[in-house]
Design an enzyme around this catalytic site. Structure first.
Site, mmCIF file in Angstrom:
data_model
loop_
_atom_site.group_PDB
_atom_site.id
_atom_site.type_symbol
_atom_site.label_atom_id
_atom_site.label_comp_id
_atom_site.label_asym_id
_atom_site.label_seq_id
_atom_site.Cartn_x
_atom_site.Cartn_y
_atom_site.Cartn_z
ATOM 1 N N ASN A 53 0.824 -1.194 0.000
ATOM 2 C CA ASN A 53 0.000 0.000 0.000
ATOM 3 C C ASN A 53 0.857 1.242 0.000
ATOM 4 O O ASN A 53 1.961 1.264 0.536
ATOM 5 C CB ASN A 53 -0.963 0.006 1.191
ATOM 6 C CG ASN A 53 -0.358 0.661 2.409
ATOM 7 O OD1 ASN A 53 -0.371 1.886 2.558
ATOM 8 N ND2 ASN A 53 0.228 -0.152 3.282
ATOM 9 N N ASN A 111 4.890 7.121 14.874
ATOM 10 C CA ASN A 111 5.174 6.400 13.630
ATOM 11 C C ASN A 111 6.487 6.936 13.079
ATOM 12 O O ASN A 111 6.540 8.035 12.536
ATOM 13 C CB ASN A 111 4.023 6.630 12.647
ATOM 14 C CG ASN A 111 4.309 6.038 11.280
ATOM 15 O OD1 ASN A 111 5.371 5.461 11.049
ATOM 16 N ND2 ASN A 111 3.373 6.180 10.374
ATOM 17 N N CYS A 114 8.429 7.770 8.744
ATOM 18 C CA CYS A 114 8.186 8.946 7.910
ATOM 19 C C CYS A 114 9.535 9.493 7.478
ATOM 20 O O CYS A 114 10.504 9.433 8.237
ATOM 21 C CB CYS A 114 7.441 10.024 8.706
ATOM 22 S SG CYS A 114 5.822 9.496 9.259
HETATM 23 C C1 LIG Z 1 -3.419 0.547 4.178
HETATM 24 C C2 LIG Z 1 -2.443 0.658 5.305
HETATM 25 C C3 LIG Z 1 -2.238 1.889 5.938
HETATM 26 C C4 LIG Z 1 -1.339 2.023 6.978
HETATM 27 N N1 LIG Z 1 -1.166 3.239 7.586
HETATM 28 C C5 LIG Z 1 -0.324 3.342 8.645
HETATM 29 C C6 LIG Z 1 -0.186 4.571 9.343
HETATM 30 O O1 LIG Z 1 -0.841 5.550 9.050
HETATM 31 N N2 LIG Z 1 0.709 4.637 10.376
HETATM 32 C C7 LIG Z 1 1.436 3.547 10.772
HETATM 33 O O2 LIG Z 1 2.201 3.644 11.719
HETATM 34 N N3 LIG Z 1 1.299 2.357 10.141
HETATM 35 C C8 LIG Z 1 0.453 2.237 9.082
HETATM 36 N N4 LIG Z 1 0.313 1.008 8.455
HETATM 37 C C9 LIG Z 1 1.099 -0.138 8.948
HETATM 38 C C10 LIG Z 1 0.276 -1.007 9.916
HETATM 39 O O3 LIG Z 1 -0.062 -0.276 11.073
HETATM 40 C C11 LIG Z 1 1.040 -2.262 10.323
HETATM 41 O O4 LIG Z 1 2.246 -1.877 10.963
HETATM 42 C C12 LIG Z 1 1.394 -3.141 9.153
HETATM 43 O O5 LIG Z 1 0.372 -3.127 8.195
HETATM 44 C C13 LIG Z 1 1.675 -4.594 9.548
HETATM 45 O O6 LIG Z 1 0.556 -5.230 10.084
HETATM 46 P P1 LIG Z 1 -0.464 -6.153 9.236
HETATM 47 O O7 LIG Z 1 0.369 -7.130 8.480
HETATM 48 O O8 LIG Z 1 -1.355 -6.764 10.258
HETATM 49 O O9 LIG Z 1 -1.193 -5.244 8.302
HETATM 50 C C14 LIG Z 1 -0.600 0.881 7.407
HETATM 51 C C15 LIG Z 1 -0.805 -0.358 6.780
HETATM 52 C C16 LIG Z 1 -1.717 -0.481 5.756
HETATM 53 C C17 LIG Z 1 -1.895 -1.829 5.118
#
Ligand SMILES: Cc1cc2nc3c(=O)[nH]c(=O)nc-3n(C[C@H](O)[C@H](O)[C@H](O)COP(=O)(O)O)c2cc1C
Ligand SMILES: Cc1cc2nc3c(=O)[nH]c(=O)nc-3n(C[C@H](O)[C@H](O)[C@H](O)COP(=O)(O)OP(=O)(O)OC[C@H]3O[C@@H](n4cnc5c(N)ncnc54)[C@H](O)[C@@H]3O)c2cc1C
Ligand SMILES: Cc1cc2nc3c(=O)[nH]c(=O)nc-3n(C[C@H](O)[C@H](O)[C@H](O)COP(=O)(O)OP(=O)(O)OC[C@H]3O[C@@H](n4cnc5c(N)ncnc54)[C@H](O)[C@@H]3O)c2cc1C
Ligand SMILES: Cc1cc2nc3c(=O)[nH]c(=O)nc-3n(C[C@H](O)[C@H](O)[C@H](O)COP(=O)(O)O)c2cc1C
Ligand code: FES
Ligand code: FES
Lengths: 307, 285, 307, 285
Positions: A53, A111, A114
């Protein structure tokens, strides 16, 4: 059971499916100072057992968040972890200050994935010292009784070093992992599948990398609470993180497939713990580090190399 | 806002081929009950150990009361997910989340409506036509596709519509050309009050231009790649102008898929317009 | 089409299925000075669309390799890339010298994912300068007409920096990626699934990470030949690497599932290239970097961050 | 060395349940032709978009000449791969690589053989019994499992063997206990010349100990987790003593799965014995 940042919307969307106040905590997408329109589409591409993404932190900015999103969560009594993202240490600090007197903030998650505008766009999470600087100034700007969580990425040579810097900088807990940077090329259009080119890889594909990070950091810093995430889709996956050293588990991409994922995984995890004779989750945290027996298979000689 | 969606594991009742399309009827009471024209469902594909993580979105073609409620999906095989769906047989199970999205808004008073469908886009128009007819509206259909086998629902359109105009790019059925070639004539002939359209983005853009020309309202159901379908992932956005005149990157899944055509900045889909809220260097940043 | 190091056995095993002389090259497992028994079992664990392995460079040592394995390949006329692994710069150098007068060595691949004994076990591939040191001394010890390939791992904050160091050190080509370090915990035994704890993650799960590495390095060093690998199972996957910038593609774990994978993928790739109007593979290399049109979707603003 | 293996996409002919097991007959001419007792196949599981990368290994239970050649596999559901296999129906296709491994060596002259099977391990013993009987050998079976429903092939053993002794840990059929409890008696009674065994590692270790006690040769077919089954990945190794007395980490898939029992260092499976070739700090390093 937490939601992973950026994967639970504003909370309202999931509330159609289950009671968000029953979550361990609702973690917001990363909030920025100004509104952000994010990246162009296509923003997502499916990969084997994974999802790329590049949303680009689309969001309404901190002011709109404080007036339109946080109050809704607070009124319902949902525990809310506010994730913040910025391009400079000053921006993170300003965000933390802005959140400091907002009611209903259970914790602040930083986070660190960035790009640092002041360091030629190098991502904070890849540099222990700038990560620590962000964490220290957010910690200083945040009320003493609100924990600060540093969220780390796996795209580093030494995750333990970055984790240690953040803890030294004042992080009360660590969240890991954020999405490793990946890419997919569409062989028909012969162009990157995402408009942004690269994107963050999430889902079960990255679980082995995430579990390894949790394991290594828990081994090095056993006293630091870790929120584990990366590809959790079931109670068994969640237990894998707990046994590796996480004291809480967050669910991200799995929500896209199963909007009920959080309560379901919570229930499955509780059943697995009961089956294994644990009264409390805490008793299982990090247990895979300490073999019950001590036969030759029980040896824990974990060189960090893959060889 | 949509009716509150549910997740159900339904049983496949029938599978059939309709020209270039596959149609799948699934027993899904909770979903069927709540469906209104324009709603879609998110379908889990690939079975228990699949490598495919995201649900696939499909318009709900038909809802029937049999077995407590069934929904029918019409689809074309595009990639591995739809290939898997095409292999399903009766009695297999299918995991659905729905109904999703905002349905087509219906006019309060009887009026004349032109329903424009491109390829499988026409699938969502028949339930709409039903609802409109129940309100006393006159319906005319314009259906188009590259070739005859990819025009969906021509027979049914002929049964339901006052008139039905077909177009194909290869001329294999109806007029040779695109729906937008014939649409002005149909609007003029029927003195249409409103246009509803569902189909590929380029078609929706063309249809919107025609409706704007005639100064009549147009409702379009857009298709954007979706990872969640329930509004939490922010991957399905497109630039849409709000009531306040401000362009925002809104979600096709929960803010749409149905939008007022003239509000969608079709030219700018796939970009962040410089004047969108929160655009880099743009408004409020 | 190459085999990936450590995934094609000695060549004899695959020769039961297809003619190994028709490979672009056969890449040996990483050869070490002394015989190595490797790691205890379990050495493998399946993960979603991936495979964790901790074989630990089991092999007969360079002497036995030169007498029992290389001659078999050389007699048949197979192009052979010999992968070498060591714990010190001196060991790599000694291996390169030992290979220098062996007939039938098409190229030497330096597996940099080995722990550096002299740097507290830090893996060479994670440190640009020690990686460059190894490459430079292997280059010096190798015949001028035998290319030296540096094999990199993705577990770094900046793959381009490591790639650049290796090229500056004298690498004629780069191979990427070696397996990122991962881990899986067995929730029934409540112990790591691999006896070694951590292992290398391979297979389609890592393809997005591998494609991203190839893309970034090709963008930064367009003149350097890249051998792309990581989760290639089909001609489409291979083409993805080529479009991202690889001029050759290696197949690893896919061989475990389909012993005919190399000739099949080769054939599929050729068909895809023909369909797209390419006469030669070279014309497609890196093409995804250069959009044919220049519409707004064609813009290549590739920030390296996932946000 | 094994017969040269091939990959075939076979059609499932029949599926059936046998107590705790599933049996699957697959049309696979190239594989069936070449199979000898003790061979196994690598089976692709999960279908086209699966997340499961590695083939699953199964002993070839039966080979029949029907339809150009069929193989039958007998298996128990352990995880997602075997669960997928259990869901297959007739006419589905199955992708096999085989025959793999070294088969059981056969004695040159007629002799008395005790065949010991643990759980589904007995599946590979019937083809072996056939081959031995064709050479004029006497066969006696000892089959064991935790419970009656997990003893595989008792009827067939009774038909083929001179004697058949069953053991179950819960006593639900045959003697209560393990095969090693009854094996000394059977060897003594039959004056066995050789023992063949297939089953769980702990059983093979016990059987080997008994055979060593009686000073008769024992051939065991081991089971180790395998990623490739064709000898290229080095994940399936176990410590085995060579003719030269040196312990090496050898591959269960191509150097085995059949080994002389007394050569396998059962105690050290899951370790690198310090005196193995190439062991850290050990021989030649
Ligand atoms: C569509 C999407 C948007 C995300 N936006 C953020 C975000 O705004 N801030 C952040 O720290 N992580 C963001 N992440 C990362 C997730 O919080 C997480 O660390 C990562 O997806 C791994 O977990 P998962 O495999 O369960 O998705 C995002 C992930 C996805 C898929
Ligand atoms: C609201 C909505 C309604 C739809 N209704 C229908 C319908 O009635 N009939 C029909 O045939 N198709 C419909 N589609 C398109 C359908 O969702 C895609 O064809 C399908 O997702 C392709 O999946 P795949 O695995 O076969 O293809 P792949 O291209 O391999 O899909 C890979 C990924 O891309 C996504 N994706 C690819 N193309 C699209 C697309 N055009 N729209 C959304 N996601 C996409 C998939 O969901 C998946 O995540 C609809 C899409 C949307 C958004
Ligand atoms: C030579 C040989 C012959 C076999 N014959 C039979 C037989 O006739 N009938 C039968 O029921 N089973 C047999 N097995 C065991 C069978 O391969 C496993 O039960 C099966 O692989 C489990 O797959 P799963 O996905 O259901 O389970 P999971 O445990 O989820 O498997 C995950 C991974 O581990 C591997 N694995 C797990 N356990 C084993 C094991 N014991 N042996 C090998 N790989 C394992 C799988 O191949 C896969 O890669 C045999 C194994 C070998 C090595
Ligand atoms: C079982 C196994 C053994 C490997 N051994 C080596 C090795 O000896 N040297 C090396 O450089 N890479 C080794 N690799 C890494 C592969 O060469 C390759 O870089 C990696 O597996 C990614 O490709 P794949 O996804 O196609 O398998 C090994 C990989 C596997 C799975
Ligand atoms: S598809 Fe996830 S927000 Fe629309
Ligand atoms: S299973 Fe790969 S070498 Fe034996």
């Amino acid at each position: 059971m937490l939601t992973a940042s950026g994967c639970g919307g504003t909370g309202r969307e999931l509330a159609q499916f289950f009671d968000v106040t029953r979550l361990g905590a609702f973690v917001t997408r990363s909030i920025t100072m100004a509104p952000r329109a994010g990246r162009p589409t296509p923003r997502m591409a499916e990969t084997p057992s994974g999802l790329l993404n590049a949303v680009g932190l689309q969001g309404p900015g901190v002011e709109a968040f404080l007036t339109q999103e946080l109050p809704w969560l607070a009124e319902r009594g949902a525990r809310t972890v506010v994730s913040i993202g910025g391009g400079t240490v000053a921006e993170y600090t300003a965000l933390a200050r802005r959140l400091a007197d907002a009611p209903g903030v259970t914790a602040v998650e930083v986070n660190l994935s960035c790009p640092n505008i002041e360091d030629r766009g190098r991502v904070f999470a890849r540099d222990g010292s700038s990560a620590a600087e962000v964490v220290a100034s957010v910690r200083a700007a945040t009320r003493y009784d609100v924990p600060v969580i540093a969220k780390l990425a796996s795209d580093v040579a030494d995750i333990v070093a970055v984790a240690r810097s953040c803890v030294d900088g004042g992080a009360d807990a660590l969240a890991m992992i954020n999405t490793p940077v990946g890419m997919s090329v569409d062989v028909d259009s012969m162009r990157p599948a995402l408009a942004a080119g690269t994107g963050g890889l999430s889902g079960p594909a990255i679980r082995p990398i995430a579990v390894r990070c949790v394991w290594q950091v828990h081994a090095a810093l056993p006293g630091v609470p870790i929120i584990g995430m990366g590809g959790v889709t079931s109670g068994r996956d969640a237990l894998e993180f707990v046994l590796a050293g996480a004291c809480a588990v967050a669910v991200g991409s799995a929500l896209f497939h199963d909007p009920y994922a959080c309560p379901r995984i919570q229930r499955e995890l509780e059943e697995l713990l009961t089956e294994r004779g644990f009264d409390r989750l805490a008793d299982a945290v990090g247990l895979a580090h300490h073999p019950p027996g001590s036969g030759p298979r029980g040896r824990t000689d974990l060189e960090e190399s893959s060889l | 806002m949509a009716a509150s969606p549910v997740q159900v594991t339904g049983t496949v009742l029938t599978t059939r081929r309709v020209d270039a399309y596959h149609a799948l009827t699934v027993v899904a009471p909770g979903v069927a009950d709540r469906t209104r024209p324009g709603h879609f469902v998110g379908v889990a594909v690939g079975g228990p150990s699949t490598s495919m993580l995201t649900r696939r979105a499909f318009a709900i073609h038909d809802v029937k009361p049999d077995y407590g409620g069934t929904v029918e999906l019409v689809f074309t095989v595009r990639g591995p997910g739809t290939a898997w769906l095409a292999d399903l047989r009766a009695r297999d199970t299918l995991d659905l989340v729905g109904p999703l999205g905002r349905p087509f808004p219906l006019p309060r008073d009887p009026c004349t409506c032109v329903l424009v469908g491109g390829e499988y886009g026409s699938a969502s128009l028949f339930a709409l036509a039903d609802a409109l007819q129940q309100r006393g509206c006159r319906i005319d259909f314009v259906l188009g596709a590259p070739s005859a086998d990819r025009v969906f629902g021509a027979l049914r359109a002929r049964r339901m519509g006052e008139t039905t105009t077909l177009t194909t790019e290869d001329g294999s059925i109806g007029m040779r050309g695109k729906v937008t070639d014939v649409l002005p004539g149909v609007i003029a002939d029927t003195r249409a009050d409103v246009v509803y359209a569902c189909g590929p983005m380029a078609m929706l853009q063309g249809v919107t231009a025609v409706a704007v020309e005639f100064d009549i309202p147009v409702q379009v159901a857009v298709e954007e790649a979706m990872a969640c379908g329930i509004g939490v992932c922010m991957t399905c956005v497109l630039p849409v102008i709000g009531d306040d005149g401000v362009t925002r990157m809104v979600r096709a899944c929960t803010d749409g898929p149905v939008f007022r055509g003239e509000r969608v900045r079709f030219e700018d889909v796939g970009t962040i317009p410089f004047d969108a809220l929160g655009a880099p260097g743009g408004r409020h940043v």
